[in-house]
Enzyme design. Structure first.
Site, PDB file in Angstrom:
ATOM      1  N   SER A   1      -4.046  -0.062   8.529  1.00 28.66           N
ATOM      2  CA  SER A   1      -2.997  -0.839   9.217  1.00 28.66           C
ATOM      3  C   SER A   1      -3.162  -0.917  10.722  1.00 28.66           C
ATOM      4  O   SER A   1      -2.487  -1.714  11.376  1.00 28.66           O
ATOM      5  CB  SER A   1      -1.621  -0.256   8.912  1.00 28.66           C
ATOM      6  OG  SER A   1      -1.098  -0.866   7.771  1.00 28.66           O
TER       7      SER A   1
ATOM      8  N   LYS B   1      -3.726  -4.295  12.141  1.00 28.92           N
ATOM      9  CA  LYS B   1      -2.680  -5.332  12.172  1.00 28.92           C
ATOM     10  C   LYS B   1      -2.346  -5.844  13.577  1.00 28.92           C
ATOM     11  O   LYS B   1      -2.287  -7.060  13.790  1.00 28.92           O
ATOM     12  CB  LYS B   1      -1.430  -4.836  11.446  1.00 28.92           C
ATOM     13  CG  LYS B   1      -1.672  -4.689   9.942  1.00 28.92           C
ATOM     14  CD  LYS B   1      -0.512  -4.012   9.232  1.00 28.92           C
ATOM     15  CE  LYS B   1      -0.802  -3.903   7.736  1.00 28.92           C
ATOM     16  NZ  LYS B   1       0.158  -3.050   7.018  1.00 28.92           N
TER      17      LYS B   1
ATOM     18  N   TYR C   1      -7.799  -9.839   4.308  1.00 29.33           N
ATOM     19  CA  TYR C   1      -6.884  -8.744   4.692  1.00 29.33           C
ATOM     20  C   TYR C   1      -7.421  -7.402   4.189  1.00 29.33           C
ATOM     21  O   TYR C   1      -7.479  -6.425   4.939  1.00 29.33           O
ATOM     22  CB  TYR C   1      -5.472  -9.018   4.161  1.00 29.33           C
ATOM     23  CG  TYR C   1      -4.560  -7.823   4.296  1.00 29.33           C
ATOM     24  CD1 TYR C   1      -4.022  -7.466   5.524  1.00 29.33           C
ATOM     25  CD2 TYR C   1      -4.269  -7.016   3.191  1.00 29.33           C
ATOM     26  CE1 TYR C   1      -3.222  -6.338   5.663  1.00 29.33           C
ATOM     27  CE2 TYR C   1      -3.465  -5.891   3.319  1.00 29.33           C
ATOM     28  CZ  TYR C   1      -2.944  -5.558   4.553  1.00 29.33           C
ATOM     29  OH  TYR C   1      -2.167  -4.444   4.693  1.00 29.33           O
TER      30      TYR C   1
ATOM     31  N   TYR D   1       5.843   2.416  10.937  1.00 29.66           N
ATOM     32  CA  TYR D   1       6.545   2.249   9.662  1.00 29.66           C
ATOM     33  C   TYR D   1       8.052   2.420   9.889  1.00 29.66           C
ATOM     34  O   TYR D   1       8.568   2.029  10.937  1.00 29.66           O
ATOM     35  CB  TYR D   1       5.991   3.218   8.610  1.00 29.66           C
ATOM     36  CG  TYR D   1       4.495   3.100   8.416  1.00 29.66           C
ATOM     37  CD1 TYR D   1       3.918   1.908   8.017  1.00 29.66           C
ATOM     38  CD2 TYR D   1       3.654   4.176   8.637  1.00 29.66           C
ATOM     39  CE1 TYR D   1       2.547   1.783   7.833  1.00 29.66           C
ATOM     40  CE2 TYR D   1       2.285   4.078   8.444  1.00 29.66           C
ATOM     41  CZ  TYR D   1       1.733   2.875   8.050  1.00 29.66           C
ATOM     42  OH  TYR D   1       0.384   2.752   7.886  1.00 29.66           O
TER      43      TYR D   1
ATOM     44  N   VAL E   1      -2.879   4.105   6.983  1.00 28.30           N
ATOM     45  CA  VAL E   1      -2.890   5.102   5.903  1.00 28.30           C
ATOM     46  C   VAL E   1      -4.222   5.849   5.812  1.00 28.30           C
ATOM     47  O   VAL E   1      -4.323   6.826   5.081  1.00 28.30           O
ATOM     48  CB  VAL E   1      -2.530   4.483   4.531  1.00 28.30           C
ATOM     49  CG1 VAL E   1      -1.089   4.053   4.480  1.00 28.30           C
ATOM     50  CG2 VAL E   1      -3.478   3.346   4.182  1.00 28.30           C
TER      51      VAL E   1
HETATM   52  N1  GLU Z   1      -4.755  -1.560   3.336  1.00 34.18           N
HETATM   53  C1  GLU Z   1      -3.489  -0.911   3.310  1.00 34.18           C
HETATM   54  C2  GLU Z   1      -2.484  -1.662   2.476  1.00 34.18           C
HETATM   55  O1  GLU Z   1      -2.252  -2.811   2.694  1.00 34.18           O
HETATM   56  C3  GLU Z   1      -2.974  -0.729   4.700  1.00 34.18           C
HETATM   57  C4  GLU Z   1      -1.694   0.036   4.694  1.00 34.18           C
HETATM   58  C5  GLU Z   1      -1.465   0.858   5.915  1.00 34.18           C
HETATM   59  O2  GLU Z   1      -2.391   1.382   6.527  1.00 34.18           O
HETATM   60  O3  GLU Z   1      -0.269   0.988   6.220  1.00 34.18           O
HETATM   61  O4  GLU Z   1      -1.950  -1.125   1.574  1.00 34.18           O
END
Ligand code: GLU
Length: 415
Positions: free
Chosen positions: A77, A80, A201, A253, A271
């Site tokens: 993430s 992002k 993604y 989060y 994550v």
């Molecule tokens: N590739 C992960 C997902 O979309 C990223 C989630 C994250 O790092 O919060 O589930």
């Protein structure tokens, strides 16, 4: 699409900054910070729970590190905010904000989080991030991913590689993301076929970085869009500020509020155990430790950034209570009443307030006299400060005659 021509070599030298970071890292390592390595993407479960590293890069382009800061892991993430930045840069703020909101969702990364108009709440949760990916130009998913990889590589200052195993593992199990993308398609936030957004993604999440790369990416935001190691402008200063603003409210989060209170640094976690943090105008920081707390943030990562924030004074709202004065000296000639105020350094809104106050006070104490503002040693002046000094000197209504000495800084592209 631009790629980095040559890898830039980065020198790490032993330095008190490294030592201070190593001390914090060791303290946190010894503490009790329970967490669990993510396993909902099966390949992530193979991460070493003991790996722990931290790196910082200053806006001057100097790199520091402690622990496992050269250990590769997937960006997840943390990609992002950077893909969002590329979309903003490509399409402009209005076009992107029409499709993705900027409000904290208060929900987990994979929450079904759409506002009443059908926009995902923000670009840092999965629904919004998938839409952000879809906004990057490309005739298909492969071209879109190529553009994303090139863009993220410019933030990192080197070509980033894909971890094929993590990508394949997520692509095979990412059913919830498929559902989120389908929902976004139904609200028309997503306007291309689901797969053409989802595949790039998953790939962007599987790009390999280490904590130092993450720090370079962070400092590129902190430095207003210029990567201080390569010297390349990756995004505009406006986009960098926009992205940092969204990270401030939405990056951790559903613990983003607690994070801002206790750490106070715009950040984004992933994550894979990484956290990217950026203190505007100062540092990018990258942390890596795979075990996650119940909100999905790296437990040791949160702890080490809490410690750094308080010990190194990095909280965003930790601004100086008594700012350095811009008035280097103030002398009034008693026989003529003529005052010379010599200014120095950076003059911003709060600094100019003191200058204006002092000029008026001294000028009004002796009618008919002159106040000279000597700007020879001013290194930078903000737009508002330049405006207020010009007003002071040009408006006779203030009852004080003010003249400027060496006013060149007033027209030197103030910011
Ligand atoms: N590739 C992960 C997902 O979309 C990223 C989630 C994250 O790092 O919060 O589930």
């Amino acid at each position: 699409m631009s790629r980095i021509a040559e890898p830039v070599s980065v020198e790490f030298t032993d330095n008190p900054v490294d030592a201070a970071m190593a001390r914090v890292l060791d303290d946190v390592r010894r503490g009790d910070h329970p967490g669990t390595v993510a396993d909902y993407i099966p390949q992530l479960a193979t991460a070493d729970p003991e790996a722990f590293g931290i790196a910082a890069v200053s806006v001057h382009g100097h790199s520091y590190g402690a622990g496992d800061y050269r250990t590769p892991f997937t960006i997840q993430s943390m990609s992002k905010p950077f893909v969002y930045a590329l979309a903003l840069q490509e399409l402009g703020v209005d076009a992107v904000c029409e499709r993705i909101g900027v409000e904290p969702s208060g929900e987990a990364f994979n929450g079904i989080s759409f506002d009443p108009s059908g926009r995902p709440e923000n670009p840092l949760i999965n629904a919004g991030a998938i839409v952000a990916t879809s906004l990057i130009g490309g005739v298909d998913g492969a071209e879109r991913f190529a553009a994303i990889r090139a863009g993220l590589s410019r933030f990192a200052g080197r070509d980033l590689e894909l971890d094929e195993a993590v990508y394949a593992s997520e692509a095979a199990t990412g059913h919830r993301n498929l559902a989120l993308a389908a929902l976004a398609r139904s609200t028309e936030a997503l306007r291309i076929p689901v797969d053409e957004a989802l595949d790039p993604y998953f790939r962007q999440c599987a790009l390999l970085v280490d904590a130092h790369d993450v720090a370079v990416m962070g400092v590129t935001l902190a430095a207003g869009g210029i990567n201080p190691i390569t010297g390349e402008r990756v995004i505009s200063a406006e986009v960098a500020r926009h992205v940092l603003s969204v990270m401030t409210g939405c990056g951790m989060y559903d613990r983003s509020g607690a994070w801002m209170v206790s750490v106070g640094i715009p950040a984004k976690s992933g994550v894979g155990g990484g956290i990217v943090a950026a203190t505007p105008g100062e540092y990018g920081i990258g942390v890596f430790s795979p075990p996650l707390d119940e909100a999905g943030n790296s437990s040791r990562g949160v702890a080490v950034l809490q410690r750094m924030s308080s010990e190194f004074g990095l909280h965003l709202l930790n601004r100086p209570i008594n700012p350095v004065s811009s008035v280097a000296s103030a002398e009034t000639d008693p026989s003529t009443g003529r005052t010379v105020l010599r200014l120095r350094g950076e003059v911003d809104f709060v600094a100019v307030e003191e200058v204006v106050h002092e000029a008026l006070r001294r000028g009004r104490a002796c009618s008919g006299s002159t106040v000279v503002l000597d700007l020879t040693d001013v290194t930078r002046i903000s737009t508002v400060a330049a405006y207020l000094l010009t007003q002071l000197a040009s408006d006779v209504g203030y009852g004080v005659r003010v003249v400027m000495q060496d006013p060149s800084s007033l027209c030197a592209a103030p910011s």
